[in-house]
Design a protein around this motif. Structure first.
Motif, short mmCIF file in Angstrom:
data_model
loop_
_atom_site.label_atom_id
_atom_site.label_comp_id
_atom_site.label_asym_id
_atom_site.label_seq_id
_atom_site.Cartn_x
_atom_site.Cartn_y
_atom_site.Cartn_z
N ASP A 19 0.83 -1.21 0.00
CA ASP A 19 0.00 0.00 0.00
C ASP A 19 0.87 1.26 0.00
O ASP A 19 0.64 2.19 -0.79
CB ASP A 19 -0.92 -0.03 1.24
CG ASP A 19 -1.91 1.12 1.23
OD1 ASP A 19 -3.10 0.87 1.04
OD2 ASP A 19 -1.48 2.29 1.43
N VAL A 20 1.88 1.30 0.85
CA VAL A 20 2.74 2.50 0.93
C VAL A 20 3.58 2.63 -0.34
O VAL A 20 3.66 3.72 -0.93
CB VAL A 20 3.66 2.46 2.18
CG1 VAL A 20 4.58 3.68 2.20
CG2 VAL A 20 2.85 2.39 3.46
N ILE A 21 4.19 1.53 -0.75
CA ILE A 21 5.13 1.58 -1.89
C ILE A 21 4.40 2.04 -3.16
O ILE A 21 4.93 2.86 -3.92
CB ILE A 21 5.78 0.19 -2.09
CG1 ILE A 21 6.76 -0.08 -0.95
CG2 ILE A 21 6.49 0.09 -3.45
CD1 ILE A 21 7.19 -1.53 -0.83
N THR A 22 3.19 1.54 -3.39
CA THR A 22 2.49 1.88 -4.63
C THR A 22 1.95 3.32 -4.62
O THR A 22 1.51 3.82 -5.65
CB THR A 22 1.35 0.88 -4.93
OG1 THR A 22 0.52 0.80 -3.77
CG2 THR A 22 1.89 -0.49 -5.28
N ARG A 23 1.99 3.98 -3.48
CA ARG A 23 1.66 5.42 -3.45
C ARG A 23 2.78 6.27 -4.01
O ARG A 23 2.60 7.46 -4.23
CB ARG A 23 1.41 5.86 -1.99
CG ARG A 23 0.07 5.44 -1.46
CD ARG A 23 -0.01 5.62 0.05
NE ARG A 23 -1.14 4.85 0.52
CZ ARG A 23 -2.39 5.32 0.58
NH1 ARG A 23 -2.64 6.57 0.28
NH2 ARG A 23 -3.38 4.55 0.97
N HIS A 24 3.99 5.68 -4.15
CA HIS A 24 5.17 6.46 -4.54
C HIS A 24 5.93 5.78 -5.68
O HIS A 24 7.10 5.42 -5.52
CB HIS A 24 6.08 6.66 -3.33
CG HIS A 24 5.38 7.29 -2.17
ND1 HIS A 24 5.18 8.66 -2.09
CD2 HIS A 24 4.78 6.76 -1.08
CE1 HIS A 24 4.50 8.92 -0.98
NE2 HIS A 24 4.24 7.80 -0.35
N PRO A 25 5.26 5.62 -6.83
CA PRO A 25 5.92 4.90 -7.93
C PRO A 25 7.16 5.60 -8.47
O PRO A 25 8.01 4.98 -9.09
CB PRO A 25 4.82 4.83 -9.01
CG PRO A 25 3.84 5.89 -8.65
CD PRO A 25 3.90 6.07 -7.17
N GLU A 26 7.29 6.90 -8.16
CA GLU A 26 8.47 7.62 -8.66
C GLU A 26 9.69 7.34 -7.77
O GLU A 26 10.82 7.62 -8.17
CB GLU A 26 8.17 9.14 -8.73
CG GLU A 26 8.05 9.89 -7.40
CD GLU A 26 6.89 9.46 -6.48
OE1 GLU A 26 5.99 8.69 -6.92
OE2 GLU A 26 6.89 9.87 -5.31
N ARG A 27 9.48 6.77 -6.59
CA ARG A 27 10.61 6.52 -5.67
C ARG A 27 10.95 5.05 -5.55
O ARG A 27 12.11 4.70 -5.32
CB ARG A 27 10.26 7.01 -4.25
CG ARG A 27 9.98 8.47 -4.12
CD ARG A 27 9.60 8.80 -2.67
NE ARG A 27 10.76 8.78 -1.82
CZ ARG A 27 11.23 9.85 -1.17
NH1 ARG A 27 10.62 11.02 -1.27
NH2 ARG A 27 12.28 9.74 -0.40
N TYR A 28 9.90 4.18 -5.61
CA TYR A 28 10.12 2.77 -5.26
C TYR A 28 9.63 1.83 -6.35
O TYR A 28 8.54 2.02 -6.91
CB TYR A 28 9.39 2.42 -3.96
CG TYR A 28 9.70 3.37 -2.84
CD1 TYR A 28 11.00 3.48 -2.34
CD2 TYR A 28 8.71 4.18 -2.30
CE1 TYR A 28 11.30 4.37 -1.32
CE2 TYR A 28 8.99 5.08 -1.28
CZ TYR A 28 10.28 5.17 -0.79
OH TYR A 28 10.58 6.05 0.20
#
Ligand code: NAD
Ligand code: MG
Length: 379
Positions: A19-28
């Motif tokens: 959930d957290v990772i997919t909120r930040h596709p530009e970072r992770y």
């Protein structure tokens, strides 16, 4: 772009991390997901999130998996959990139990950034994990909410000279106020119903027995190089304060927030920066009283046993952990009463003499030996 291996992707920590990772596709970027029995869930995640590598426990599931996720390359079994790490610079450990020990050690040796949720490896082999991380330059960041809170209340996670003690908070679990005589009749379903957190079965039972807090005392001992005497457990039923650090000058720093693992996961992923986690802030105008009290060791003998194992040192915590994993599985399987869990631990700790000096091989040996001893133990 951080390349992340998510070990135990199909569990509760896995859900929160995705959930957290997919909120930040530009970072992770998720580069590896691992699954044990839930290969279907893992295959759908790999297909949806375009994950290039996955690890399955059983090679028999490969053909069905590849029907769902044809572009994912597979690894298998315990060796696969180690080999897959080459595709990541950051490793989130969300496997439950000592099954996560070998990949945790491998990640520490390989100099990865380790985001540790899986606490059992630190209980069995904390000294070794920390030594290996130091030697390779691997960074360790705690995800366990209490340890993440402590990390945040310390200066860059380091226990400096001004720290008097760590105040490790515990909700007290579902049986905090149950009449003591009723404890022996509680069912696995009741034990798994945590008042504040939704988690996997094993950690839920550990929270009900407060073994989880015992494991966390040992975890804190290694993560922060802090003697047991400086770690105090406090019951805090509301689970708003996730832990505190008390300083010499009378200051007590607390980390507060909703009981949602996405907060510590976001903290550790972005450290030393901050990113959104999807968790809303606390609304202090709506909070009821925050209360604290010391734990009752008659109600929660597992906590006493964890301090005793830590005091004993060497491989006693490894024996404690393995005995607990077996006892919890037997309780969940209706083979043991809830109150038999500490009895199994006590018997294992007194029957199995452990060496003070050990290496990696000895840790696995005593883990296996304890499992054999406790599997059919009558209590
Ligand atoms: P869970 O049961 O929901 O998930 C466990 C994961 O481990 C699954 O993905 C499963 O596939 C994998 N797994 C289990 N046995 C395996 C094996 N033999 N080989 C390979 N993979 C295996 O558990 P969880 O609640 O997500 O907890 C995971 C770890 O994180 C535990 O060590 C727990 O103490 C710790 N933790 C969890 C929470 C939480 O909120 N759930 C909070 C703090 C710490
Ligand atoms: Mg915790």
């Amino acid at each position: 772009m951080k390349q992340i291996a998510l070990l135990g992707a199909t569990g509760s920590i896995g859900d929160s991390a995705i959930d957290v990772i997919t909120r930040h596709p530009e970072r992770y970027q998720l580069s590896v997901l691992t699954a044990h029995t839930q290969w279907q869930k893992c295959a759908h995640l790999c297909a949806r999130l375009q994950v290039p590598f996955a690890v399955l426990s059983d090679a028999h599931d490969a053909a069905d998996f590849l029907n769902v996720a044809p572009n994912t390359q597979l690894y298998f079994g315990p060796q696969g959990l180690i080999d897959c790490l080459q595709h990541a610079d950051t490793v989130i450990t969300g496997i439950v139990g000592a099954a996560g020990l070998a990949p945790t050690l491998a990640a520490a040796r390989a100099g990865k950034t380790l985001l540790l949720a899986n606490k059992e490896p630190l209980v069995c082999a904390g000294e070794l994990v920390v030594q290996e991380a130091k030697a390779s330059g691997a960074k360790i960041l705690p995800l366990d909410s209490e340890h993440n809170a402590i990390f945040q209340c310390l200066h860059h996670g380091v226990l400096g000279a001004g720290v008097e003690k760590i105040l490790l908070t515990a909700s007290g679990g579902p049986f905090l106020h149950l009449p003591l005589d009723d404890l022996k009749h509680v069912t696995p379903a009741q034990a798994c119903k945590h008042p504040n957190w939704v988690m996997g079965q094993k950690i839920s039972v550990d929270s009900a027995s407060m073994m989880n807090k015992g494991l966390e005392v040992i975890e804190a001992r290694w993560l922060f190089d802090c003697p047991a005497e400086q770690i105090e457990v406090l019951i805090h039923p509301q689970s708003v304060v996730h832990s505190m650090v008390q300083y010499l000058d009378g200051s007590v720093l607390a980390q507060m927030g909703q009981p949602d693992m996405r907060t510590p996961i976001a903290h550790a992923l972005a450290y030393p920066e901050r990113i959104s986690s999807g968790v809303s802030a606390l609304d202090f105008s709506q909070l009821t009283a925050l209360t604290f009290m010391p734990p009752d060791l008659t109600r929660f003998p597992c906590l006493r046993l964890a301090y005793a194992a830590l005091q004993q040192g060497g491989l006693a915590p490894c024996v404690l952990n393995a005995a607990n994993e077996v006892a919890v599985a037997r309780f969940l399987n209706h083979e043991l009463a809830f109150t038999d869990i500490p009895r199994v631990l006590e018997k294992a700790l007194s029957a199995i003499a452990t060496p003070c000096h050990y290496d990696e091989e000895t840790i696995f040996e005593f883990d296996a030996l304890t499992r054999t001893y406790t599997k059919n133990l009558a209590v």
